[in-house]
Design a protein around this motif. Sequence first.
Motif, PDB file in Angstrom:
ATOM      1  N   VAL A 310     -12.678  -2.245   4.644  1.00  0.00           N
ATOM      2  CA  VAL A 310     -12.311  -1.701   5.510  1.00  0.00           C
ATOM      3  C   VAL A 310     -10.890  -0.831   4.331  1.00  0.00           C
ATOM      4  CG1 VAL A 310     -10.007  -3.174   6.435  1.00  0.00           C
ATOM      5  CG2 VAL A 310     -10.940  -0.220   7.515  1.00  0.00           C
ATOM      6  N   ALA A 311     -10.984   0.719   4.453  1.00  0.00           N
ATOM      7  CA  ALA A 311      -9.672   1.409   3.472  1.00  0.00           C
ATOM      8  C   ALA A 311      -9.376   2.594   3.875  1.00  0.00           C
ATOM      9  CB  ALA A 311     -10.233   1.475   1.850  1.00  0.00           C
ATOM     10  N   PRO A 312      -8.375   2.524   3.987  1.00  0.00           N
ATOM     11  CA  PRO A 312      -7.996   4.121   4.579  1.00  0.00           C
ATOM     12  C   PRO A 312      -8.477   5.146   3.064  1.00  0.00           C
ATOM     13  CG  PRO A 312      -6.339   3.306   3.134  1.00  0.00           C
ATOM     14  CD  PRO A 312      -6.959   2.116   2.855  1.00  0.00           C
ATOM     15  N   VAL A 313      -9.164   6.380   3.107  1.00  0.00           N
ATOM     16  CA  VAL A 313      -9.677   7.416   2.403  1.00  0.00           C
ATOM     17  C   VAL A 313      -8.347   8.101   1.511  1.00  0.00           C
ATOM     18  CG1 VAL A 313     -10.794   9.321   1.871  1.00  0.00           C
ATOM     19  CG2 VAL A 313     -11.994   7.853   3.176  1.00  0.00           C
ATOM     20  N   ASN A 314      -7.941   8.346   0.878  1.00  0.00           N
ATOM     21  CA  ASN A 314      -6.556   8.175   0.243  1.00  0.00           C
ATOM     22  C   ASN A 314      -6.995  10.099  -0.386  1.00  0.00           C
ATOM     23  OD1 ASN A 314      -4.604   6.308   1.416  1.00  0.00           O
ATOM     24  ND2 ASN A 314      -5.288   5.224  -0.534  1.00  0.00           N
ATOM     25  N   GLN A 315      -5.169  10.135  -0.487  1.00  0.00           N
ATOM     26  CA  GLN A 315      -5.452  11.154  -1.681  1.00  0.00           C
ATOM     27  C   GLN A 315      -4.947  11.049  -2.836  1.00  0.00           C
ATOM     28  OE1 GLN A 315      -6.667  14.652  -1.136  1.00  0.00           O
ATOM     29  NE2 GLN A 315      -7.771  14.245   0.391  1.00  0.00           N
ATOM     30  N   PRO A 316      -4.844  11.579  -3.608  1.00  0.00           N
ATOM     31  CA  PRO A 316      -4.199  10.987  -5.077  1.00  0.00           C
ATOM     32  C   PRO A 316      -2.852  10.820  -5.128  1.00  0.00           C
ATOM     33  CG  PRO A 316      -5.980  13.225  -5.777  1.00  0.00           C
ATOM     34  CD  PRO A 316      -5.383  12.760  -4.523  1.00  0.00           C
ATOM     35  N   SER A 317      -1.794  11.951  -3.841  1.00  0.00           N
ATOM     36  CA  SER A 317      -0.241  12.105  -3.616  1.00  0.00           C
ATOM     37  C   SER A 317      -0.411  10.659  -2.795  1.00  0.00           C
ATOM     38  CB  SER A 317      -0.324  12.711  -2.621  1.00  0.00           C
ATOM     39  OG  SER A 317      -1.074  13.035  -1.945  1.00  0.00           O
ATOM     40  N   ASP A 322       2.150   3.664  -5.012  1.00  0.00           N
ATOM     41  CA  ASP A 322       1.532   2.154  -4.111  1.00  0.00           C
ATOM     42  C   ASP A 322       2.265   1.654  -4.305  1.00  0.00           C
ATOM     43  OD1 ASP A 322      -1.432   2.137  -3.201  1.00  0.00           O
ATOM     44  OD2 ASP A 322      -1.005   0.922  -5.178  1.00  0.00           O
ATOM     45  N   GLU A 323       2.305   0.336  -3.339  1.00  0.00           N
ATOM     46  CA  GLU A 323       2.730  -0.883  -2.932  1.00  0.00           C
ATOM     47  C   GLU A 323       2.000  -1.555  -3.798  1.00  0.00           C
ATOM     48  OE1 GLU A 323       2.724  -2.357   0.615  1.00  0.00           O
ATOM     49  OE2 GLU A 323       1.056  -2.297   1.398  1.00  0.00           O
ATOM     50  N   GLY A 324       0.472  -1.843  -3.992  1.00  0.00           N
ATOM     51  CA  GLY A 324      -0.639  -2.029  -4.929  1.00  0.00           C
ATOM     52  C   GLY A 324      -0.351  -1.881  -6.251  1.00  0.00           C
ATOM     53  N   LEU A 325      -0.415  -0.911  -6.441  1.00  0.00           N
ATOM     54  CA  LEU A 325       0.330  -0.157  -8.058  1.00  0.00           C
ATOM     55  C   LEU A 325       0.986  -1.098  -8.786  1.00  0.00           C
ATOM     56  CD1 LEU A 325      -1.990   3.004  -7.732  1.00  0.00           C
ATOM     57  CD2 LEU A 325      -2.243   0.761  -9.317  1.00  0.00           C
ATOM     58  N   LEU A 326       2.381  -0.457  -7.293  1.00  0.00           N
ATOM     59  CA  LEU A 326       3.426  -1.084  -8.664  1.00  0.00           C
ATOM     60  C   LEU A 326       3.814  -2.430  -8.683  1.00  0.00           C
ATOM     61  CD1 LEU A 326       6.043   1.009  -5.487  1.00  0.00           C
ATOM     62  CD2 LEU A 326       5.876   0.989  -7.804  1.00  0.00           C
ATOM     63  N   GLN A 344       4.660  10.622 -12.220  1.00  0.00           N
ATOM     64  CA  GLN A 344       3.770   9.076 -12.253  1.00  0.00           C
ATOM     65  C   GLN A 344       2.454   9.115 -12.472  1.00  0.00           C
ATOM     66  OE1 GLN A 344       4.180   5.954  -9.151  1.00  0.00           O
ATOM     67  NE2 GLN A 344       5.881   7.488  -8.381  1.00  0.00           N
ATOM     68  N   THR A 345       2.275   8.330 -13.228  1.00  0.00           N
ATOM     69  CA  THR A 345       0.186   8.144 -13.548  1.00  0.00           C
ATOM     70  C   THR A 345      -0.086   6.933 -13.720  1.00  0.00           C
ATOM     71  OG1 THR A 345      -1.602   8.873 -15.195  1.00  0.00           O
ATOM     72  CG2 THR A 345       0.839   8.313 -16.654  1.00  0.00           C
TER      73      THR A 345
END
Length: 386
Positions: A310-317, A322-326, A344-345
């Motif tokens: 399961v996953a949310p359909v996110n927007q780039p914003s 994002d806690e996972g990328l952090l 950010q990128t």
Amino acid sequence: MSDGPLSDLRVIELGNIVAGPFASSILADMGADVIKVERPGTGDIIRGSGETGEAMFGALNRNKRSVVLDLKDDDERADLIGLLRDADVFIENLGRGTPDRIGIGYETLSEVNPELVYLSIKGFQPGPYGDRAGMDVVAEAMSGLMGVTGEPGRQPVRVGTSIADMGAALYGVIGVLLALRERSTTGEGQRVDATLYESASHWMGYWLSYADRTGRDPEKLGASHPSWGLYDIFETDPEEWVFVGVTSERHWPALCRVLEAEDLLADERFDTATKRRERKTELRRTVAESIADWDREKLIAALEAERVPVAPVNQPSDLIDDEGLLAADLLTEYTSPADGESAQTVLAPVIGERFEPTQRLDPPALGEHTDAVLDEVVDDAADADD
């Protein structure tokens, strides 16, 4: 110049827009000294392409130094060749034939620097399509990628990022690293060719196999996949979207438990993966009705607890902070040369036990490092004479 597994490499990039700059950005994030050579006045043409262009330039040209050279001028073209004399890698995504026409083709540069690895990114490999203009959407269209992207019954659409450009860049970087590996034993560089169309076609390989075996093309996929009966996006309350995938016999009863749909679990129409696949339209409609009243975050938490995909359909914003990328140390911040604002990128996600990507330099202003880099060439030449 920097830490990183590629910190001993000097890369000269003569690139525009996405493919060339994306390839060199991966090497830059891993420590390579990347010098971006740009035309006077405009530089990389994406610099002048509005808000999206500014964002693209910043994200793809961090960790680089900018040198402005007019390659129509004999002296300034000689400056470029001077840079390449001691470089390890040259990356260009100019129009086919342009490097040879202006005197910086592979044959010429390999005589100047026999150890040079020369990455050329084009739209197509040589052949019947070789002289066609290459761009991302052309490759998506011709490879069949666009043909399966979008909703059934509606027109094809391109992927929401420059996927063919980036694919060619990735294959190009793989080729560069292989060429560098071979150079370590032979002492010789070589030309590496990477192309948008063939890269996108490689990604479409299993669909080509499907068409060849069955005599049928897949329908447009939307967010689904024909291998699974329930593998799609669903609308929750209030008007948010979530992906749910049932790809094993364990997932199906777990989903039914979360949805409190015992009647669905007992329904013989859906009690095997084969039946769910054969009745996927009917199944999707039934499950969509059960999901429609759910709060998205509560549904995600409940399905995650049952280990259902399961996953949310996110927007780039949604990726900002994002806690996972952090947690992976992949979010980075830079200052734009266009307006001095920060953004950010995401760093190149190449992480090993003893290496990781790093952010060292903001995207450069046009020609910001011209004098410093050309002075380095003079100093290196003087050292060689000594």
